[in-house]
Design a protein around this motif. Structure first.
Motif, PDB file in Angstrom:
ATOM      1  N   PRO A  69       0.823  -1.215   0.000  1.00  0.00           N
ATOM      2  CA  PRO A  69       0.000   0.000   0.000  1.00  0.00           C
ATOM      3  C   PRO A  69       0.857   1.264   0.000  1.00  0.00           C
ATOM      4  CG  PRO A  69       0.075  -0.961   2.187  1.00  0.00           C
ATOM      5  CD  PRO A  69       0.740  -1.947   1.281  1.00  0.00           C
ATOM      6  N   ASP A  70       0.290   2.347  -0.481  1.00  0.00           N
ATOM      7  CA  ASP A  70       1.006   3.625  -0.454  1.00  0.00           C
ATOM      8  C   ASP A  70       1.234   4.091   0.979  1.00  0.00           C
ATOM      9  OD1 ASP A  70       1.129   3.731  -3.206  1.00  0.00           O
ATOM     10  OD2 ASP A  70      -0.738   4.882  -3.389  1.00  0.00           O
ATOM     11  N   GLU A  71       0.266   3.802   1.849  1.00  0.00           N
ATOM     12  CA  GLU A  71       0.381   4.186   3.260  1.00  0.00           C
ATOM     13  C   GLU A  71       0.080   2.967   4.135  1.00  0.00           C
ATOM     14  OE1 GLU A  71       1.417   7.088   4.227  1.00  0.00           O
ATOM     15  OE2 GLU A  71       1.344   8.120   2.283  1.00  0.00           O
ATOM     16  N   LEU A  72       0.793   2.844   5.249  1.00  0.00           N
ATOM     17  CA  LEU A  72       0.541   1.761   6.206  1.00  0.00           C
ATOM     18  C   LEU A  72      -0.517   2.193   7.223  1.00  0.00           C
ATOM     19  CD1 LEU A  72       4.125   0.426   7.069  1.00  0.00           C
ATOM     20  CD2 LEU A  72       2.534  -0.379   5.319  1.00  0.00           C
ATOM     21  N   PRO A  73      -1.205   1.221   7.824  1.00  0.00           N
ATOM     22  CA  PRO A  73      -2.148   1.542   8.906  1.00  0.00           C
ATOM     23  C   PRO A  73      -1.384   1.814  10.202  1.00  0.00           C
ATOM     24  CG  PRO A  73      -2.100  -0.824   8.544  1.00  0.00           C
ATOM     25  CD  PRO A  73      -1.227  -0.217   7.480  1.00  0.00           C
ATOM     26  N   VAL A  74      -0.676   2.929  10.222  1.00  0.00           N
ATOM     27  CA  VAL A  74       0.317   3.179  11.277  1.00  0.00           C
ATOM     28  C   VAL A  74      -0.301   3.279  12.671  1.00  0.00           C
ATOM     29  CG1 VAL A  74       1.957   4.270   9.691  1.00  0.00           C
ATOM     30  CG2 VAL A  74       0.207   5.668  10.812  1.00  0.00           C
ATOM     31  N   ASP A  75      -1.575   3.620  12.780  1.00  0.00           N
ATOM     32  CA  ASP A  75      -2.199   3.763  14.094  1.00  0.00           C
ATOM     33  C   ASP A  75      -2.584   2.423  14.712  1.00  0.00           C
ATOM     34  OD1 ASP A  75      -2.038   6.557  14.135  1.00  0.00           O
ATOM     35  OD2 ASP A  75      -3.831   6.722  12.879  1.00  0.00           O
ATOM     36  N   GLU A  76      -2.393   1.330  13.967  1.00  0.00           N
ATOM     37  CA  GLU A  76      -2.818   0.017  14.463  1.00  0.00           C
ATOM     38  C   GLU A  76      -1.708  -0.754  15.160  1.00  0.00           C
ATOM     39  OE1 GLU A  76      -4.536  -2.179  11.282  1.00  0.00           O
ATOM     40  OE2 GLU A  76      -5.998  -0.603  10.758  1.00  0.00           O
ATOM     41  N   PHE A  77      -0.473  -0.198  15.182  1.00  0.00           N
ATOM     42  CA  PHE A  77       0.654  -0.935  15.749  1.00  0.00           C
ATOM     43  C   PHE A  77       1.013  -0.416  17.137  1.00  0.00           C
ATOM     44  CE2 PHE A  77       1.348  -0.888  11.093  1.00  0.00           C
ATOM     45  CZ  PHE A  77       1.204  -2.247  10.865  1.00  0.00           C
ATOM     46  N   PRO A  78       1.636  -1.275  17.965  1.00  0.00           N
ATOM     47  CA  PRO A  78       2.155  -0.816  19.255  1.00  0.00           C
ATOM     48  C   PRO A  78       3.498  -0.105  19.050  1.00  0.00           C
ATOM     49  CG  PRO A  78       2.656  -3.134  18.965  1.00  0.00           C
ATOM     50  CD  PRO A  78       1.847  -2.729  17.767  1.00  0.00           C
ATOM     51  N   TYR A  79       3.791   0.852  19.882  1.00  0.00           N
ATOM     52  CA  TYR A  79       5.069   1.577  19.804  1.00  0.00           C
ATOM     53  C   TYR A  79       5.732   1.567  21.175  1.00  0.00           C
ATOM     54  CZ  TYR A  79       3.347   3.135  15.281  1.00  0.00           C
ATOM     55  OH  TYR A  79       2.878   3.161  13.993  1.00  0.00           O
ATOM     56  N   PRO A  80       7.074   1.521  21.189  1.00  0.00           N
ATOM     57  CA  PRO A  80       7.985   1.471  20.036  1.00  0.00           C
ATOM     58  C   PRO A  80       7.921   0.114  19.342  1.00  0.00           C
ATOM     59  CG  PRO A  80       9.230   1.164  22.055  1.00  0.00           C
ATOM     60  CD  PRO A  80       7.820   1.464  22.479  1.00  0.00           C
ATOM     61  N   LEU A  81       8.393   0.095  18.101  1.00  0.00           N
ATOM     62  CA  LEU A  81       8.523  -1.156  17.374  1.00  0.00           C
ATOM     63  C   LEU A  81       9.793  -1.112  16.530  1.00  0.00           C
ATOM     64  CD1 LEU A  81       7.633  -0.492  14.223  1.00  0.00           C
ATOM     65  CD2 LEU A  81       5.346  -0.846  15.100  1.00  0.00           C
ATOM     66  N   ILE A  82      10.146  -2.268  16.001  1.00  0.00           N
ATOM     67  CA  ILE A  82      11.349  -2.409  15.175  1.00  0.00           C
ATOM     68  C   ILE A  82      10.917  -2.624  13.725  1.00  0.00           C
ATOM     69  CG2 ILE A  82      13.399  -3.815  14.715  1.00  0.00           C
ATOM     70  CD1 ILE A  82      13.592  -2.189  17.279  1.00  0.00           C
ATOM     71  N   ILE A  96      18.767  -1.119  10.835  1.00  0.00           N
ATOM     72  CA  ILE A  96      17.559  -1.463  11.586  1.00  0.00           C
ATOM     73  C   ILE A  96      16.939  -0.144  12.047  1.00  0.00           C
ATOM     74  CG2 ILE A  96      16.624  -2.634  13.623  1.00  0.00           C
ATOM     75  CD1 ILE A  96      19.033  -4.508  13.529  1.00  0.00           C
ATOM     76  N   TYR A  97      15.620  -0.073  12.040  1.00  0.00           N
ATOM     77  CA  TYR A  97      14.932   1.152  12.445  1.00  0.00           C
ATOM     78  C   TYR A  97      14.238   0.942  13.792  1.00  0.00           C
ATOM     79  CZ  TYR A  97      15.400   2.463   7.491  1.00  0.00           C
ATOM     80  OH  TYR A  97      15.886   2.764   6.237  1.00  0.00           O
ATOM     81  N   GLU A  98      14.522   1.818  14.725  1.00  0.00           N
ATOM     82  CA  GLU A  98      13.782   1.858  15.989  1.00  0.00           C
ATOM     83  C   GLU A  98      12.702   2.927  15.844  1.00  0.00           C
ATOM     84  OE1 GLU A  98      16.625   2.603  19.051  1.00  0.00           O
ATOM     85  OE2 GLU A  98      17.733   0.743  18.692  1.00  0.00           O
ATOM     86  N   ILE A  99      11.457   2.491  15.720  1.00  0.00           N
ATOM     87  CA  ILE A  99      10.343   3.396  15.415  1.00  0.00           C
ATOM     88  C   ILE A  99       9.607   3.757  16.698  1.00  0.00           C
ATOM     89  CG2 ILE A  99       8.258   3.698  14.062  1.00  0.00           C
ATOM     90  CD1 ILE A  99      10.691   3.290  12.326  1.00  0.00           C
ATOM     91  N   SER A 159       6.970   6.326  16.805  1.00  0.00           N
ATOM     92  CA  SER A 159       5.664   6.963  16.634  1.00  0.00           C
ATOM     93  C   SER A 159       5.067   6.593  15.281  1.00  0.00           C
ATOM     94  CB  SER A 159       5.806   8.482  16.719  1.00  0.00           C
ATOM     95  OG  SER A 159       6.523   8.974  15.591  1.00  0.00           O
ATOM     96  N   PRO A 160       3.747   6.728  15.134  1.00  0.00           N
ATOM     97  CA  PRO A 160       3.111   6.490  13.820  1.00  0.00           C
ATOM     98  C   PRO A 160       3.688   7.389  12.735  1.00  0.00           C
ATOM     99  CG  PRO A 160       1.455   6.577  15.557  1.00  0.00           C
ATOM    100  CD  PRO A 160       2.740   7.005  16.184  1.00  0.00           C
ATOM    101  N   GLU A 161       3.991   8.642  13.079  1.00  0.00           N
ATOM    102  CA  GLU A 161       4.519   9.580  12.087  1.00  0.00           C
ATOM    103  C   GLU A 161       5.874   9.109  11.560  1.00  0.00           C
ATOM    104  OE1 GLU A 161       1.470  11.214  14.517  1.00  0.00           O
ATOM    105  OE2 GLU A 161       3.432  10.428  15.147  1.00  0.00           O
ATOM    106  N   GLU A 162       6.710   8.599  12.466  1.00  0.00           N
ATOM    107  CA  GLU A 162       8.026   8.121  12.033  1.00  0.00           C
ATOM    108  C   GLU A 162       7.888   6.894  11.144  1.00  0.00           C
ATOM    109  OE1 GLU A 162      12.375   6.718  13.809  1.00  0.00           O
ATOM    110  OE2 GLU A 162      10.732   7.182  15.198  1.00  0.00           O
ATOM    111  N   LEU A 163       6.993   5.974  11.494  1.00  0.00           N
ATOM    112  CA  LEU A 163       6.785   4.786  10.663  1.00  0.00           C
ATOM    113  C   LEU A 163       6.304   5.189   9.275  1.00  0.00           C
ATOM    114  CD1 LEU A 163       6.666   1.775  10.197  1.00  0.00           C
ATOM    115  CD2 LEU A 163       4.394   1.746  11.265  1.00  0.00           C
ATOM    116  N   ALA A 164       5.399   6.152   9.190  1.00  0.00           N
ATOM    117  CA  ALA A 164       4.898   6.597   7.892  1.00  0.00           C
ATOM    118  C   ALA A 164       6.031   7.145   7.023  1.00  0.00           C
ATOM    119  CB  ALA A 164       3.815   7.656   8.085  1.00  0.00           C
TER     120      ALA A 164
END
Length: 432
Positions: A165-178, A200-203, A205-210
């Motif tokens: 997808p062009d955008e991920l459902p970023v609000d559906e994940f727990p944070y922080p995540l890898i 490796i990415y330490e994410i 927030s939803p904004e950072e994942l996007a």
């Protein structure tokens, strides 16, 4: 490529130095670990080392024939360089056996993929067949096998970077995540096309994942992106396990320990810089099942993390080669290069044993440990082990030249500057 008739096999240890010509591809700590341990085990005075730039601690070594080869990260460039070396060595010494050893994921992949071609040139290639390598290094497939064998692994989501997808459902994940690539070698090749590339990415927030997803989605990387539940705990929650198995997948030698401190440079994140030997039966048992199930031969490295929430050891991936830190097996009592020569060159059986003599593998000054390790109990154990370990730093080797050891010392002290920039000044957060 010109075919080559294999020389007579090497059957006696005392003949290895005369009849074996090792060739190492890469210029990192593992490259020198090969060089020093080949010399220590067999008295080999000259290992050919191929690298893309002049790494002084290798080029100034008394035990390397150091050669600059600008195209060894590309398949055709690597194979061409190895063909030239085979012709050179066998032209002067037709009795010699060539042994090829890689240092990076991309090299392991290319050496495996070109195994038959390289064997025809006279190389011993101590890597699993490419079909198996390509299968188990895909993280989704690795976790499928783990699930089948009841091996714990983190909760994981997958997204296709080529057709996702062009955008991920970023609000559906727990944070922080890898977030990390399913295929590390392909991701490394795509580095120039990825804005803000990190191993490796330490994410947080939803904004950072996007933002991360958009940069990877628009890049040359078209494999899967793996998102994982962040398992709590610092560096000392990480475990490493190095295994060596025979042609049937039977585990023959094992070593492992606690990662007291890992590299926090974004380009090298996850590489252990300090490992203290510690045996965990649950980890060994899981690795043994995996190796036997897939029929794995040779060296493998497993990355694991202790999950304090349920007391499990969760497996992250298998690396299908010696790791940058595999020298720690030598500190544990088994010269790691000796195993490669015995299994793949000499065809000698290896009796089962474990390399858990007390040790601390350490690539940083004690000052870095004291300033970086929060777990004071682990710190005290590490400092005690450091004092008791001979040659804890793989780049220092007394029989080598003054210039080599000088450059090794400079690299050792440079870790203070690196940790200040990437860890102390960021309060332990990943530099982004």
């Amino acid at each position: 490529m010109t075919a080559h008739v294999d020389p007579a096999p090497i059957t006696r240890t005392e003949d290895v130095a005369r009849l074996l010509q090792p060739v190492v591809v890469g210029g990192d700590i593992l490259a020198y670990s090969y060089v020093r341990e080949l010399h220590r085990a067999f008295g080999i005075e000259s290992t050919i080392v191929l690298a893309t730039q002049n790494i002084k601690m290798l080029s100034e070594s008394s035990f390397t024939d150091y050669r600059l080869e600008p195209h060894i990260h590309e398949q055709e460039g690597l194979y061409n360089a190895l063909e030239r070396i085979a012709q050179e060595v066998h032209g002067a010494h037709p009795e010699k056996t060539l042994l090829i050893l890689g240092c990076d994921d991309c090299h392991a992949r290319m050496l495996s993929q070109g195994k038959q071609l390289l064997q025809d040139l006279g190389y011993v290639v101590p890597y699993i067949d490419f079909a198996l390598l390509d299968d188990i290094t895909q993280k989704r497939r690795f976790y499928e096998i783990c699930e089948e064998l009841d091996i714990p692994f983190p909760k994981t989501w997958y997204f296709d970077c080529g057709n996702g997808p062009d955008e991920l459902p970023v609000d559906e994940f727990p944070y922080p995540l890898i977030a990390k690539p399913s295929n590390s070698a392909q991701f490394q090749d795509a580095e120039p096309s990825i804005e803000g590339w990190r191993k490796i990415y330490e994410i947080e927030s939803p904004e950072e994942l996007a933002q991360v997803w958009r940069s990877i989605r628009a890049s040359d990387y078209n494999n899967l992106l793996v998102l994982q539940d962040f398992i709590p705990g610092g560096d000392d929650a990480i475990r490493t396990l190095t295994t060596f198995s025979d042609a049937t997948g039977d585990l023959r030698v094992v070593a492992g320990g606690v990662v007291c401190l890992q590299d926090h440079d974004p380009t090298a994140l996850g590489n252990p810089l300090c490992i203290m030997g510690e045996r965990e039966e649950a980890i060994i048992s899981c690795a043994k099942r995996f190796l036997s199930h897939v029929g794995y031969r040779g060296f493998a490295n497993f990355d694991i993390k202790y999950d304090s929430r349920d007391g499990s050891f969760r497996f992250f991936e298998v690396n299908t080669r010696c790791g940058r830190n595999t020298y720690y097996m030598s500190l544990g009592g088994q010269n790691f290069v000796e195993l490669i020569v015995r299994e793949f060159v000499m065809g000698q059986p290896v009796e089962y044993h474990e390399a858990y003599n007390p040790f601390l593998y350490c690539c940083v000054p004690a000052y870095v440990l004291k300033r970086s390790m929060d777990n004071q109990e682990r710190l005290a154990q590490a400092l005690k082990a450091l004092k008791a370990t001979d040659e804890p730093y793989p780049l220092h080797y007394a029989p080598d030249s003054f210039k080599h050891n000088m450059w090794a010392k400079i690299m050792h002290l440079n870790q203070i500057r690196k940790f200040k920039r990437f860890y102390w000044d960021t309060n332990g957060k990943q530099l982004k």
